[in-house]
Design a protein around this motif. Structure first.
Motif, PDB file in Angstrom:
ATOM      1  N   PHE A 164      -5.870 -10.926  -3.274  1.00 52.26           N
ATOM      2  CA  PHE A 164      -6.497 -10.234  -2.153  1.00 52.26           C
ATOM      3  C   PHE A 164      -5.863  -8.862  -1.996  1.00 52.26           C
ATOM      4  O   PHE A 164      -4.655  -8.711  -2.138  1.00 52.26           O
ATOM      5  N   THR A 165      -6.674  -7.845  -1.703  1.00 58.35           N
ATOM      6  CA  THR A 165      -6.163  -6.504  -1.420  1.00 58.35           C
ATOM      7  C   THR A 165      -6.649  -6.085  -0.046  1.00 58.35           C
ATOM      8  O   THR A 165      -7.840  -6.163   0.251  1.00 58.35           O
ATOM      9  N   LEU A 166      -5.700  -5.647   0.788  1.00 57.49           N
ATOM     10  CA  LEU A 166      -6.028  -5.097   2.096  1.00 57.49           C
ATOM     11  C   LEU A 166      -5.606  -3.639   2.099  1.00 57.49           C
ATOM     12  O   LEU A 166      -4.445  -3.331   1.850  1.00 57.49           O
ATOM     13  N   VAL A 167      -6.550  -2.741   2.348  1.00 60.58           N
ATOM     14  CA  VAL A 167      -6.255  -1.324   2.478  1.00 60.58           C
ATOM     15  C   VAL A 167      -6.592  -0.941   3.912  1.00 60.58           C
ATOM     16  O   VAL A 167      -7.738  -1.074   4.347  1.00 60.58           O
ATOM     17  N   LEU A 168      -5.578  -0.479   4.624  1.00 60.71           N
ATOM     18  CA  LEU A 168      -5.739  -0.156   6.026  1.00 60.71           C
ATOM     19  C   LEU A 168      -5.679   1.349   6.204  1.00 60.71           C
ATOM     20  O   LEU A 168      -4.733   1.993   5.785  1.00 60.71           O
TER      21      LEU A 168
ATOM     22  N   MET B 111       1.553 -11.196  12.121  1.00 57.70           N
ATOM     23  CA  MET B 111       0.145 -10.878  12.282  1.00 57.70           C
ATOM     24  C   MET B 111      -0.587 -10.882  10.952  1.00 57.70           C
ATOM     25  O   MET B 111      -1.795 -11.049  10.908  1.00 57.70           O
ATOM     26  N   LEU B 112       0.146 -10.714   9.858  1.00 60.33           N
ATOM     27  CA  LEU B 112      -0.450 -10.813   8.528  1.00 60.33           C
ATOM     28  C   LEU B 112       0.398 -11.771   7.712  1.00 60.33           C
ATOM     29  O   LEU B 112       1.540 -11.471   7.380  1.00 60.33           O
ATOM     30  N   GLN B 113      -0.124 -12.953   7.422  1.00 61.80           N
ATOM     31  CA  GLN B 113       0.583 -13.985   6.672  1.00 61.80           C
ATOM     32  C   GLN B 113       0.049 -14.005   5.244  1.00 61.80           C
ATOM     33  O   GLN B 113      -1.130 -14.270   5.043  1.00 61.80           O
ATOM     34  N   VAL B 114       0.904 -13.735   4.259  1.00 61.84           N
ATOM     35  CA  VAL B 114       0.501 -13.828   2.860  1.00 61.84           C
ATOM     36  C   VAL B 114       1.153 -15.075   2.290  1.00 61.84           C
ATOM     37  O   VAL B 114       2.373 -15.171   2.216  1.00 61.84           O
ATOM     38  N   LYS B 115       0.329 -16.073   1.918  1.00 63.68           N
ATOM     39  CA  LYS B 115       0.866 -17.327   1.403  1.00 63.68           C
ATOM     40  C   LYS B 115       0.523 -17.544  -0.063  1.00 63.68           C
ATOM     41  O   LYS B 115       1.045 -18.436  -0.687  1.00 63.68           O
ATOM     42  N   GLY B 116      -0.362 -16.733  -0.610  1.00 66.39           N
ATOM     43  CA  GLY B 116      -0.787 -16.901  -1.983  1.00 66.39           C
ATOM     44  C   GLY B 116      -0.045 -15.967  -2.919  1.00 66.39           C
ATOM     45  O   GLY B 116       1.064 -15.532  -2.644  1.00 66.39           O
ATOM     46  N   SER B 117      -0.672 -15.637  -4.025  1.00 67.69           N
ATOM     47  CA  SER B 117      -0.083 -14.770  -5.042  1.00 67.69           C
ATOM     48  C   SER B 117      -1.012 -13.601  -5.340  1.00 67.69           C
ATOM     49  O   SER B 117      -2.209 -13.658  -5.078  1.00 67.69           O
TER      50      SER B 117
ATOM     51  N   ALA C 176      -1.357 -10.641  -4.035  1.00 70.09           N
ATOM     52  CA  ALA C 176      -1.948  -9.876  -2.941  1.00 70.09           C
ATOM     53  C   ALA C 176      -1.333  -8.484  -2.919  1.00 70.09           C
ATOM     54  O   ALA C 176      -0.171  -8.303  -3.271  1.00 70.09           O
ATOM     55  N   LYS C 177      -2.108  -7.505  -2.513  1.00 67.54           N
ATOM     56  CA  LYS C 177      -1.603  -6.145  -2.353  1.00 67.54           C
ATOM     57  C   LYS C 177      -1.976  -5.677  -0.952  1.00 67.54           C
ATOM     58  O   LYS C 177      -3.142  -5.717  -0.573  1.00 67.54           O
ATOM     59  N   ILE C 178      -0.955  -5.259  -0.190  1.00 69.45           N
ATOM     60  CA  ILE C 178      -1.164  -4.772   1.165  1.00 69.45           C
ATOM     61  C   ILE C 178      -0.774  -3.298   1.176  1.00 69.45           C
ATOM     62  O   ILE C 178       0.364  -2.949   0.861  1.00 69.45           O
ATOM     63  N   ALA C 179      -1.697  -2.435   1.476  1.00 64.10           N
ATOM     64  CA  ALA C 179      -1.425  -1.001   1.537  1.00 64.10           C
ATOM     65  C   ALA C 179      -2.098  -0.448   2.775  1.00 64.10           C
ATOM     66  O   ALA C 179      -3.213  -0.848   3.107  1.00 64.10           O
ATOM     67  N   GLY C 180      -1.425   0.424   3.489  1.00 61.95           N
ATOM     68  CA  GLY C 180      -2.083   0.942   4.665  1.00 61.95           C
ATOM     69  C   GLY C 180      -1.233   1.848   5.503  1.00 61.95           C
ATOM     70  O   GLY C 180      -0.151   2.237   5.101  1.00 61.95           O
ATOM     71  N   LYS C 181      -1.727   2.152   6.671  1.00 62.80           N
ATOM     72  CA  LYS C 181      -1.094   3.133   7.517  1.00 62.80           C
ATOM     73  C   LYS C 181      -0.203   2.509   8.579  1.00 62.80           C
ATOM     74  O   LYS C 181       0.981   2.737   8.590  1.00 62.80           O
TER      75      LYS C 181
END
Length: 167
Positions: free
Chosen positions: A19-23, A45-51, A53-58
């Motif tokens: 999963f990728t989240l771009v904020l 507020m953001l739980q990453v339980k898998g493998s 994943a990329k979280i990028a944002g402001k």
């Protein structure tokens, strides 16, 4: 998933693997609006339980009793170029890595929390090029059972204890 503008959550976001989240804006939550459903021992507020994943944002912002981002197990998760702010001082961090391996935290600006970036029981974690400030205790905390991990080229300032702590 790409989010823009002001976003507010009443439950933790729990993305799946790959999963990728771009904020591009704000993602805020107030802990008094959260129920215990779906939360971990250290709720975020953001739980990453898998493998993978990329979280990028402001900006991620939390209030008392909640981490901004928590990685719980899994492998190869990346938190990149995030501005994470939390007001909590009660044994929480702005960004927490709890278990798993091959995670990376890079280019982030972290403000507040009992700890800025906290790894616990994790392996081969790469924490680099971050700016961590105004934490109640440690800026970077490589805690119990964290092994084979690296902290490199991060700025730690105005914190209540060590800039980098390794148990």
């Amino acid at each position: 998933l790409s989010l823009s503008g002001s976003n507010f959550a009443d439950m933790p976001m729990d993305p799946p693997s790959d999963f990728t989240l771009v904020l591009n804006g704000t993602f805020a939550v107030s802990s008094h609006n959260l129920t215990s459903k779906g939360t971990e021992k250290r709720p975020a507020m953001l739980q990453v339980k898998g493998s993978n994943a990329k979280i990028a944002g402001k900006i991620f912002h939390t209030s008392q009793g909640l981490q901004a981002i928590s990685v719980n197990g899994g492998q190869h998760n990346v938190i990149q170029n995030v501005i994470a702010t939390t007001t909590t001082k009660d044994d929480m961090s702005a960004i927490g890595i709890h278990g798993g391996k091959y995670h990376e935290v890079t280019g982030c600006t972290v403000t507040g929390g009992a700890r800025g970036i906290w790894t616990l029981g994790a392996s081969q974690i790469y924490v680099h090029h971050n700016n961590v400030r105004n934490c109640a205790t440690h800026a970077l905390d490589f805690d119990a059972y964290t092994s084979y991990s690296v902290a490199l080229s991060s700025i730690c300032q105005g914190n209540g204890a060590e800039g980098i702590f390794g148990a």
